[in-house]
Enzyme design. Structure first.
Site, PDB file in Angstrom:
ATOM      1  CD  GLU A  91     -12.098 -87.052  34.623  1.00 28.41           C
ATOM      2  OE1 GLU A  91     -11.098 -86.392  34.947  1.00 28.41           O
ATOM      3  OE2 GLU A  91     -12.104 -88.296  34.605  1.00 28.41           O
ATOM      4  CD1 TRP A 106      -8.170 -85.124  38.804  1.00 27.01           C
ATOM      5  CD2 TRP A 106      -8.543 -87.007  39.958  1.00 27.01           C
ATOM      6  NE1 TRP A 106      -6.948 -85.723  39.024  1.00 27.01           N
ATOM      7  CE2 TRP A 106      -7.151 -86.886  39.725  1.00 27.01           C
ATOM      8  CE3 TRP A 106      -9.012 -88.118  40.662  1.00 27.01           C
ATOM      9  CZ2 TRP A 106      -6.233 -87.833  40.178  1.00 27.01           C
ATOM     10  CZ3 TRP A 106      -8.091 -89.057  41.115  1.00 27.01           C
ATOM     11  CH2 TRP A 106      -6.728 -88.911  40.868  1.00 27.01           C
ATOM     12  CD1 TRP A 139      13.877 -90.965  40.619  1.00 26.98           C
ATOM     13  CD2 TRP A 139      12.703 -91.983  39.015  1.00 26.98           C
ATOM     14  NE1 TRP A 139      12.588 -91.077  41.071  1.00 26.98           N
ATOM     15  CE2 TRP A 139      11.845 -91.693  40.102  1.00 26.98           C
ATOM     16  CE3 TRP A 139      12.180 -92.618  37.894  1.00 26.98           C
ATOM     17  CZ2 TRP A 139      10.487 -92.011  40.089  1.00 26.98           C
ATOM     18  CZ3 TRP A 139      10.832 -92.939  37.877  1.00 26.98           C
ATOM     19  CH2 TRP A 139      10.001 -92.643  38.965  1.00 26.98           C
ATOM     20  CG  ASN A 175      -7.334 -87.001  30.837  1.00 28.54           C
ATOM     21  OD1 ASN A 175      -6.532 -86.469  31.591  1.00 28.54           O
ATOM     22  ND2 ASN A 175      -8.046 -88.062  31.178  1.00 28.54           N
ATOM     23  CD1 TRP A 205       7.859 -88.896  40.551  1.00 30.96           C
ATOM     24  CD2 TRP A 205       6.823 -86.933  40.286  1.00 30.96           C
ATOM     25  NE1 TRP A 205       7.778 -88.302  41.785  1.00 30.96           N
ATOM     26  CE2 TRP A 205       7.156 -87.101  41.655  1.00 30.96           C
ATOM     27  CE3 TRP A 205       6.172 -85.762  39.884  1.00 30.96           C
ATOM     28  CZ2 TRP A 205       6.847 -86.138  42.616  1.00 30.96           C
ATOM     29  CZ3 TRP A 205       5.873 -84.803  40.843  1.00 30.96           C
ATOM     30  CH2 TRP A 205       6.196 -84.996  42.194  1.00 30.96           C
ATOM     31  CD1 TRP A 252       2.712 -84.384  35.736  1.00 33.81           C
ATOM     32  CD2 TRP A 252       4.001 -86.137  35.242  1.00 33.81           C
ATOM     33  NE1 TRP A 252       3.093 -84.274  34.414  1.00 33.81           N
ATOM     34  CE2 TRP A 252       3.884 -85.328  34.089  1.00 33.81           C
ATOM     35  CE3 TRP A 252       4.774 -87.291  35.170  1.00 33.81           C
ATOM     36  CZ2 TRP A 252       4.506 -85.655  32.871  1.00 33.81           C
ATOM     37  CZ3 TRP A 252       5.381 -87.618  33.965  1.00 33.81           C
ATOM     38  CH2 TRP A 252       5.257 -86.810  32.837  1.00 33.81           C
TER      39      TRP A 252
END
Length: 460
Positions: free
Chosen positions: A270, A273, A301, A339, A357, A380
C-alpha cells in the site's frame, strides 16, 4: 546583520511538515548558514486545486505543532500568504537570502512553482516524500511504468530504503527574524458552523501524532491482510493524512513495520501504491480531471436535476444502501473513510448512480483530511475503469453483499444509528421500512443494467 555573518537560507515547507527524515531541513542545517523555515499558504498557484475544508483544518493544527517543535530547537516558523514563487523571492530579498532548500513535490502546480522559484533563486531540491523519486523507475524499454504490478516489483528491488535522517538538535537562527503572519488570521478553521468536532475527536495532527499512530499500528501490522477490509475493527493504519502532510515519511513507516512478519508485506504494498500514484501524475499531470482512456470521453454520464438529487443523497449518506451511507457519514464527520468502504462508495456513485467520477473526486478533495491529488485521482480512475491501470467498468461492485462479506454490521450501527436496532442479518439490506432511513435510490439490478447499457453504447 554584520558583514561577517553568513546569509540565511530559506527552507520552503509544503507537504513535508516534520523535522525527522526531512532532507531539505537536514541539508540546510548542514550548510552552516542561519535557517529560516517558511510555509506559504498558496491558493493562487493551485487555482481550483486549492486545499479543501478538511485539509485546511488539518493544516492549521499541523503548522501549530510544527511551530512548537521548531521553537524547541531555537527556530521559528515564518508564515506568509500568496503565490509561492513571488512570496519566496520577496522574503529572500528581505532577509538577504539567495538559496532555498525544499523537498521535491510532484503535483503539477508545485512543479510550476519550483520552476518559478528556481528562475530567481538557487533552489536545492531533495527527495523525501516517496520511497523513490516518482518517474525514476523505468521499464525494460526505458519508459516510466503505467501498471502497478510491474512497478511494485521494480520498487521492491530498491528496498529497503535508506535509514531515516535524524531531526536536528538545534537550528541556527538568523540575527533578525522577518515578520510572520499569525496562523489564526488565515481562517483555516471552520467557525460558522464549526463542523470539525468529529475530526478533533479522531485525530492528532502533527509529527508527534503521526508517530503515535504509527506505533499503535506497528503492534497489529502483522495482521494487516486479515483485518484491513473489515470496517468494524481497527485494521488499517490510518496513517494516510500524516503521510499526505509529510508529518512522517514513507521511509519511516517502512522501517517501523517491515520486520513485523505475518502479512505486513500487504501493507508495504500500500505504501508502494502511494509511490505508484505519484509516478502516474508525473506522466499525466491532468489525471485528476481527464480520463486516461479516451474512449470514456463519450460515456453518457447522467446529469440534470434527478442526477443532482442522487449526488446529494450520496454526499450526505442518504442512498438507502447502509454500507455506502455509513462510509459517507464517517467521511463527513471525521474527514476520513475506511479504505474498503471508499471503494464501495466510489463504485456506487460511478456505476449505480452513473455519475461522472470527477464529481466524486472533487467531493473527496474537499472532505478528506488525506486529500492527496495523486492517490485520489488514481483511485477514482481505477474504480471508474478510466485509468491507465484500472478495474474493468463492467465489474460492478455489489454493495449489499460486500457489506455482509466484510462484516460491516458494527460499522453501520456506529454511523447509521437509524438501523442500530436491526439484526446482523437485516442490517446490510433492510427489507422493511425503517423510520428515518431512506429507501434505496435505485435497485441494484436496475443500476447494474443501466451501467452496462451505458458501457455497451460506448463500445458500439
Amino acid at each position: 546583520m554584520s558583514a561577517a555573518s553568513p546569509s540565511p537560507v530559506l527552507v520552503w515547507l509544503r507537504r513535508d511538515l516534520r523535522l525527522t527524515d526531512q532532507a531539505a531541513l537536514f541539508a540546510a542545517c548542514a550548510s552552516g548558514a542561519p535557517v529560516i523555515p517558511v510555509y506559504v499558504l498558496d491558493d493562487e498557484t493551485p487555482r481550483h486545486r486549492r486545499m479543501g475544508g478538511a485539509s485546511r483544518w488539518w493544516l492549521h493544527h499541523s503548522l501549530e505543532r510544527l511551530a512548537r517543535d521548531l521553537a524547541a530547537r531555537g527556530s521559528r516558523l515564518i508564515l506568509r500568504r500568496g503565490s509561492s514563487a513571488k512570496v519566496l523571492v520577496a522574503l529572500a530579498q528581505e532577509v538577504g537570502a539567495k538559496e532555498v532548500y525544499a523537498l521535491h513535490h510532484y503535483e503539477p502546480w508545485w512543479r510550476n512553482a519550483e520552476r518559478g522559484v528556481n528562475s530567481r533563486l538557487r533552489l536545492h531540491l531533495h527527495h523525501g516524500n516517496y520511497l523513490v523519486p516518482p518517474g525514476s523507475l523505468r521499464t525494460g524499454s526505458g519508459t516510466p511504468f503505467k501498471i502497478y504490478t510491474p512497478f511494485w516489483r521494480a520498487l521492491q528491488a530498491h528496498m529497503p530504503p535508506l535509514p531515516p535522517l535524524p531531526a536536528p538538535d538545534q537550528i541556527a537562527a538568523p540575527a533578525h527574524w522577518p515578520e510572520s503572519d499569525h496562523l489564526d488570521s488565515w481562517g483555516l478553521l471552520p467557525t460558522k458552523p464549526d463542523w470539525a468536532g468529529g475530526m478533533r475527536g479522531d485525530w492528532t495532527p502533527g509529527e508527534t501524532g503521526a508517530h503515535q499512530r504509527l506505533d499503535a499500528f506497528a503492534d497489529r501490522a502483522a495482521r494487516y491482510e486479515q483485518r484491513r477490509n473489515l470496517p468494524s475493527v481497527p485494521g488499517t493504519s490510518m496513517l494516510s493524512p500524516h503521510l499526505h502532510f509529510g508529518e512522517i515519511s514513507p521511509t519511516q513507516a517502512w522501517h517501523a513495520v517491515a520486520g513485523a512478519g505475518g502479512s505486513v508485506e500487504t501493507f508495504l504494498g500500500e505504501i508502494g501504491w502511494r509511490d505508484y500514484a505519484a509516478n502516474v501524475i508525473v506522466q499525466f499531470p491532468d489525471y485528476g480531471s481527464r480520463n486516461a482512456r479516451d474512449a470514456f470521453d463519450s460515456l453518457k454520464w447522467r446529469d440534470g436535476a434527478e442526477a443532482e438529487d442522487d449526488l446529494a443523497a450520496w454526499q450526505h449518506g442518504r442512498t438507502g444502501y447502509p454500507i455506502v451511507d455509513a462510509g459517507m457519514r464517517q467521511l463527513w464527520a471525521t474527514g476520513w473513510m475506511h479504505n474498503r468502504v471508499r471503494m464501495i462508495a466510489a463504485s456506487f456513485l460511478v456505476k449505480h448512480l452513473l455519475i461522472d467520477w470527477r464529481r466524486g473526486e472533487q467531493w473527496f478533495w474537499d472532505t478528506l483530511v488525506d486529500a492527496d491529488y495523486a492517490s485520489n485521482a488514481v483511485n477514482w480512475q481505477w474504480t471508474a475503469g478510466t485509468g491507465v491501470d484500472s478495474n474493468m467498468f463492467v465489474r460492478i461492485m455489489a454493495p449489499l453483499s460486500q457489506s455482509d462479506k466484510f462484516d460491516a454490521a458494527g460499522y453501520i450501527r456506529q454511523w447509521v444509528p437509524e438501523l442500530a436496532g436491526l439484526s446482523d442479518a437485516e442490517i446490510h439490506d433492510p427489507q422493511r421500512p425503517v423510520r428515518g432511513y431512506p429507501a434505496k435510490r435505485i435497485d441494484h439490478r436496475a443500476a447494474r443494467e443501466r451501467a452496462l447499457a451505458a458501457y455497451a453504447a460506448l463500445k458500439s
